[in-house]
Enzyme design. Structure first.
Site, PDB file in Angstrom:
ATOM      1  N   TRP A  67      35.340  48.133  69.234  1.00 53.73           N
ATOM      2  CA  TRP A  67      34.060  48.423  68.583  1.00 53.73           C
ATOM      3  C   TRP A  67      33.615  49.846  68.943  1.00 53.73           C
ATOM      4  O   TRP A  67      33.005  50.546  68.140  1.00 53.73           O
ATOM      5  CB  TRP A  67      32.981  47.426  69.026  1.00 53.73           C
ATOM      6  CG  TRP A  67      31.660  47.669  68.367  1.00 53.73           C
ATOM      7  CD1 TRP A  67      31.248  47.162  67.162  1.00 53.73           C
ATOM      8  CD2 TRP A  67      30.586  48.493  68.826  1.00 53.73           C
ATOM      9  NE1 TRP A  67      29.998  47.611  66.852  1.00 53.73           N
ATOM     10  CE2 TRP A  67      29.558  48.436  67.853  1.00 53.73           C
ATOM     11  CE3 TRP A  67      30.391  49.280  69.959  1.00 53.73           C
ATOM     12  CZ2 TRP A  67      28.356  49.134  67.988  1.00 53.73           C
ATOM     13  CZ3 TRP A  67      29.200  49.973  70.101  1.00 53.73           C
ATOM     14  CH2 TRP A  67      28.190  49.900  69.119  1.00 53.73           C
ATOM     15  N   HIS A  68      33.953  50.276  70.155  1.00 55.13           N
ATOM     16  CA  HIS A  68      33.483  51.574  70.620  1.00 55.13           C
ATOM     17  C   HIS A  68      34.208  52.742  69.974  1.00 55.13           C
ATOM     18  O   HIS A  68      33.749  53.872  70.069  1.00 55.13           O
ATOM     19  CB  HIS A  68      33.578  51.666  72.137  1.00 55.13           C
ATOM     20  CG  HIS A  68      32.490  50.902  72.817  1.00 55.13           C
ATOM     21  ND1 HIS A  68      32.574  49.552  73.043  1.00 55.13           N
ATOM     22  CD2 HIS A  68      31.278  51.286  73.287  1.00 55.13           C
ATOM     23  CE1 HIS A  68      31.471  49.138  73.628  1.00 55.13           C
ATOM     24  NE2 HIS A  68      30.653  50.171  73.780  1.00 55.13           N
ATOM     25  N   GLY A  69      35.320  52.473  69.348  1.00 54.18           N
ATOM     26  CA  GLY A  69      35.984  53.573  68.668  1.00 54.18           C
ATOM     27  C   GLY A  69      37.379  53.186  68.250  1.00 54.18           C
ATOM     28  O   GLY A  69      38.014  52.325  68.853  1.00 54.18           O
ATOM     29  N   PHE A 103      30.185  55.510  66.503  1.00 52.65           N
ATOM     30  CA  PHE A 103      30.589  54.111  66.329  1.00 52.65           C
ATOM     31  C   PHE A 103      29.886  53.420  65.181  1.00 52.65           C
ATOM     32  O   PHE A 103      28.847  53.811  64.753  1.00 52.65           O
ATOM     33  CB  PHE A 103      30.338  53.346  67.628  1.00 52.65           C
ATOM     34  CG  PHE A 103      30.918  54.058  68.792  1.00 52.65           C
ATOM     35  CD1 PHE A 103      32.252  54.421  68.783  1.00 52.65           C
ATOM     36  CD2 PHE A 103      30.145  54.453  69.842  1.00 52.65           C
ATOM     37  CE1 PHE A 103      32.788  55.104  69.828  1.00 52.65           C
ATOM     38  CE2 PHE A 103      30.675  55.135  70.902  1.00 52.65           C
ATOM     39  CZ  PHE A 103      32.002  55.474  70.897  1.00 52.65           C
TER      40      PHE A 103
END
Lengths: 471, 491
Positions: B337-339, B491
């Site tokens: 999710w963070h990248g 994000f």
């Protein structure tokens, strides 16, 4: 109910407390909105208060963008408004200064280092007269960093000349490219040797000397940076990330061909290190520093430099130069500005400079900059960085002529030369557009001086320009 | 637009507040908020505001399908069908815009297909609003909330500028009533302006300054985008250990101060207009275990994965093996999710390991040992985690870790390193205090004393002066540095 009533009659501290407790949120909200709307009024309605240019950074601030649908769609319109809003916020300079003071509280600051520390290449001994292509292995780590910086700088210089036009619009300096050390009330630029750029510089000067053989004598003067001259020795010993300039100068001068006469001012500047040779708030040398280099040049030319005491001087106090803005308006520098001391030419002179548009202006070799802003005092010398200018010695008629090919370090140097020539041509190789060799031939020039600071010899963007001029 | 730009603080935001209070009635106020929210989003991403609106429109229609299917006796399409459609639309768009380039780059290097990888722009905040819409759809499917009949209300929910691009991930259930009926209370506004000022100063003064220290380690532009991984590794290999520790300490402070500052401002702006958002951070660095840390860090994301992935998968009720698998899935997703990059997966799995071990035995143990040791354990785990988070290339990560323990052949410190420590020592102390609940507890203590009639004037003066002082400091800093990268916008 009854209980509450009786409580209301009591005049107790607890009750007062409750009243105050009711009131503080109101004060807090009022105070907050006062700041918010004061900023709102300042930001939205005091448009005339918005600064257009930054004195200390010597640049025009972001303009409000012109409207176009394309710009709106690709987002650059709003991006530019955002930039404009913050870049030209009313009282900007004052706030930047306050922020500088705030940052002074971040820690203990006997010394400070600003900017990126680079790693230099190994400095070879000057064995070969003409340098060959540098070994690829030496271009390891830090060079990439300094070269990236150099490219950015090249882009900056490309846009600069447009701003060097009007008389009161001061030209922009090429600032420092290394990290900056602040010790006491003085700042010093780090130096990192860059093998390939230094070699290109050597090649360029050698090529000029070869092409001009029989026509003119080529001289090379390179100014060291203050960190190796005036920084206290015990402190200098700790700054291992800044390379040894003496070694670098020995390599560069030692690699120049026999046709070049080299004036290395390192030893004489070291000998006079207690004098005011470099500015504390700016990366340049003072005219006094430049004088010692000029004296070294005179030795090479076989002539004498008049003693400094023979010159009449003018002083321009209140100078806050590039180090001051590079360090985010460091208060230690800001509270101790420099004084620019200029030495007036010993002869009656005419001075004309040609700006980037090609228009000529009569000017003074040493201009009175007392009323100019704090960051532009170094521009008292030869109208700052102009593409081309000419000093004429009205007391000479022998047709003698030299050209000084320089960046901004040459500005403080050039005025001294007029003692020896009828014409001193001044070429700033960053902006000059013609070929140097034919220029020398066409103007009957006999002495060609390349005057640079050692930091220029690690700046690929600059040396590329110099090389274009010669080839 | 971001909160830490002057054009927001002294242009956009006061203008919104002015109009918000000038118009009468909740409908008109909502129109003001919605119009400005769309402008806020379009300011940075003029084209992608359409994506936001269309995605919300699609979800609005599909979620009405869910509700109708739930109500009908024998619907043509089941509620599940509509929910799957929602997931396909939302996750599909998120996949294309956020992970498209990454996926194709990997397939290219593995199978040589496609020959040219298109570079897809990442719409700002897409990870935040996609998750808000997903939670809304699932909650309607579960019957926990009613579908929103008014499209404009739903659009306001997911585009509201308080939280649309930097979180928190607000649940529809938490603010559905406030969308149409909310009161502005003085005590809320007072807390709100305090949170706004604290957040702004935290970002503009502390976080940005910590980032500058971090840049001393990495060079300007800490992501060093211009350098290849090999060049970055080579440059970092020359850094003495003390500089690497300083840089990563500054980064650890930066990332919390930065992200939590935006959440502070979101909560603050909510309170100023009658919305009550849940807290997104609860002083995570004061935790004593990794699982506690993740209950206190980016709470809205953690609870999203807990409620919509972990628990539906069975949570910890289906045996140890299944629990571990569920944790692995959740932490893989949290990482990604963070990248869209492998290092984020690595970072997620890194925490999975800690959580798994804590679930097995370490957790109980951490409760028993003296507090100081469990604090050190947690801080160390998080500290090294940030190296995985910030640097994409394993060679770079390895260089830093080695360098921290002096294995790169450098002296322990250097002149510049000790100067950097000295020059920033008070800033670091302030930042460290700011990541602990110390200031909050002091404020609460003062408040109690004032309520008991002691130091009333001091308390009133401090409460009034503090936001003003913080706003001024933040303004100086914002004018002073035009540079303020915000990582979470990716994000």
């Amino acid at each position: 109910m009854k209980n509450k009533f009786s409580e209301n009659l009591k005049f107790s501290p607890a009750l007062l407390a409750r009243n105050c407790e009711l009131r503080y949120p109101l004060y807090k909200v009022i105070a907050f909105y006062t700041v918010l709307f004061a900023g709102f009024i300042a930001g939205m309605f005091l448009i005339p208060w918005r600064p257009v240019k930054s004195e200390s950074e010597n640049r025009m601030l972001q303009e409000f963008p012109a409207f176009s649908f394309d710009k709106v769609l690709n987002g650059s319109y709003t991006r530019d408004i955002t930039l404009w809003f913050s870049d030209t916020f009313p009282l900007r300079e004052r706030m930047v200064e306050m922020n500088g003071r705030l940052q002074g509280l971040y820690g203990l600051n006997p010394v400070e280092v600003h900017g990126d520390i680079g790693t230099g290449d190994d400095i070879p001994d000057p064995a070969r007269p003409t340098p060959s292509a540098p070994a690829k292995t030496t271009e390891a780590t830090g060079t990439t960093i300094s070269e990236t910086t150099a490219t950015t700088q090249q882009q900056t210089t490309a846009t600069e000349p447009q701003q060097t036009t009007a008389a009161n619009e001061e030209p922009i300096e090429v600032g420092t490219i290394g990290a900056v050390l602040v010790a006491g009330d003085a700042a010093y630029e780090y130096y990192n040797f860059n093998r390939s750029t230094a070699d290109k510089y050597i090649e360029t000067v050698n090529a000029a000397a070869a092409k001009l053989a029989g026509t003119a004598q080529v001289y090379s003067v390179i100014a060291p940076l203050s960190i190796d001259i005036t920084l206290r020795d015990d402190l200098r010993a700790k700054v291992t990330s800044s390379d040894d300039q003496q070694k670098a100068l020995n390599y560069i001068f030692g690699s120049m061909s026999e046709q070049v006469r080299t004036a290395n001012p390192y030893d004489t500047l070291r000998a006079h290190r207690d004098e005011y040779l470099y500015f504390r708030t700016d990366h340049h040398w003072t005219a006094r520093g430049a004088y010692y280099a000029y004296a070294e040049f005179c030795k090479q030319k076989g002539t004498f430099a008049p003693d400094l005491s023979m010159y009449e001087t003018i002083e321009f106090p209140g100078f806050l130069g590039s180090f001051y803005s590079n360090t985010g308006k460091n208060p230690k520098l800001g509270d101790n500005p420099d004084t620019v001391v200029a030495y007036l030419p010993l002869a009656e002179t005419d001075f004309v400079f040609t700006d980037t548009n090609g228009s000529k202006t009569d000017w003074m070799v040493i201009q009175d900059v007392s009323n100019w802003n704090a960051s532009s005092k170094y521009n008292c010398f030869i109208a700052g960085d102009q593409p081309y200018s000419l000093i004429t010695n009205k007391e000479k008629t022998d047709g003698s002529a030299c050209v000084i090919v320089k960046e901004s370090f040459g500005n403080a140097f050039a005025p001294f030369l007029i003692t020896h020539y009828q014409y001193v041509h001044i070429v700033d190789y960053r902006y000059f557009k013609s070929n140097l060799i034919s220029f020398v031939t066409d103007n009957g020039i006999t002495d060609v001086l390349f005057v640079n600071n050692v930091s220029a010899t690690r700046n690929a963007g600059l040396i590329d320009k110099l090389s274009l001029l010669v080839n | 637009m971001v909160f830490s730009e002057l054009v927001f603080v002294y242009g956009f935001f006061p203008l919104v507040m002015l109009l918000y209070f000038a118009v009468r009635g909740i409908r008109a106020k909502n129109v003001v908020l919605l119009m400005f929210s769309l402008l806020f989003y379009a300011w940075g991403e003029p084209a992608f505001v359409l994506l936001l609106v269309l995605m919300t429109l699609a979800d609005w229609l599909l979620v009405m399908g869910i509700e109708r299917a739930r109500a009908a006796q024998s619907p043509r399409f089941s509620a599940k069908f509509w929910l799957i459609a929602v997931c396909v639309v939302n996750l599909g768009l998120l996949g294309v815009f956020k992970y498209g380039t990454f996926l194709l780059t990997n397939t290219k290097s593995l199978f040589g297909f496609p020959s040219a990888v298109p570079s897809i722009m990442l719409p700002i905040g897409i990870s935040f609003y996609t998750f808000q819409l997903l939670s809304y759809a699932v909650d309607v499917y579960r019957g926990e909330v009613r579908a929103q009949r008014n499209f404009a209300s739903l659009l306001l929910f997911c585009s509201l500028f308080h939280q649309s691009i930097a979180g928190p991930i607000v649940r529809y259930a938490h603010i559905q009533n406030e969308l149409t009926d909310r009161q502005i209370v003085l005590s809320d506004v007072s807390r709100g302006v305090g949170r706004f000022a604290v957040g702004l100063a935290k970002k503009a003064v502390l976080a940005n300054s910590c980032w500058k220290i971090f840049e001393k380690m990495t060079g300007e532009d800490g992501l060093a985008a211009a350098l290849s991984p090999a060049e970055s590794a080579a440059a970092l290999a020359g850094q003495p250990a003390a500089m690497l520790w300083l840089g990563m300490l500054a980064f650890m402070l930066y990332i919390y101060l930065d992200f939590s500052a935006y959440s502070d401002m979101a909560v603050g702006m909510g309170l100023m207009t009658g919305f009550h958002y849940r807290e997104n951070f609860d002083y995570p660095y004061a935790s004593r275990s990794v699982s506690e840390f993740w209950r206190r860090w980016h709470i809205s994301l953690g609870s999203f994965f807990r409620d919509y992935v972990y628990i539906p998968l069975g949570g910890s009720r289906k045996g140890k093996g299944r629990t571990m698998l569920n944790l692995l899935i959740v932490w893989g997703l949290t990482g990604f999710w963070h990248g869209a990059s492998w290092n984020f997966l690595l970072w997620g799995l890194y925490f999975f390991l800690f959580l798994a071990v804590e679930k097995l035995f370490l957790g109980d143990w951490l409760q028993k040992i003296p507090r100081v040791f469990s604090h050190i354990y947690l801080l160390a785990a998080v500290f090294f985690g940030w190296i995985l988070f910030q640097f994409r290339d394993t060679a770079v990560i390895w260089t830093i870790v080695k360098g921290m323990f002096g294995a790169n052949g450098n002296p322990f410190s250097s002149f510049e390193t000790s100067v950097a420590w000295q020059n920033n020592i008070f800033l670091l102390i302030t930042a460290i205090i700011a990541v602990t609940p110390l200031a909050r507890n002091l404020g609460a203590y003062m408040q109690t004393r004032a309520e008991n009639g002691r130091l009333i004037k001091t308390h009133t003066a401090a409460q009034t002066a503090l936001p003003v002082l913080l706003m001024l400091l933040a303004t100086f800093a914002l004018v002073g540095n035009s540079y303020h990268p915000f990582l979470y916008f990716q994000f």
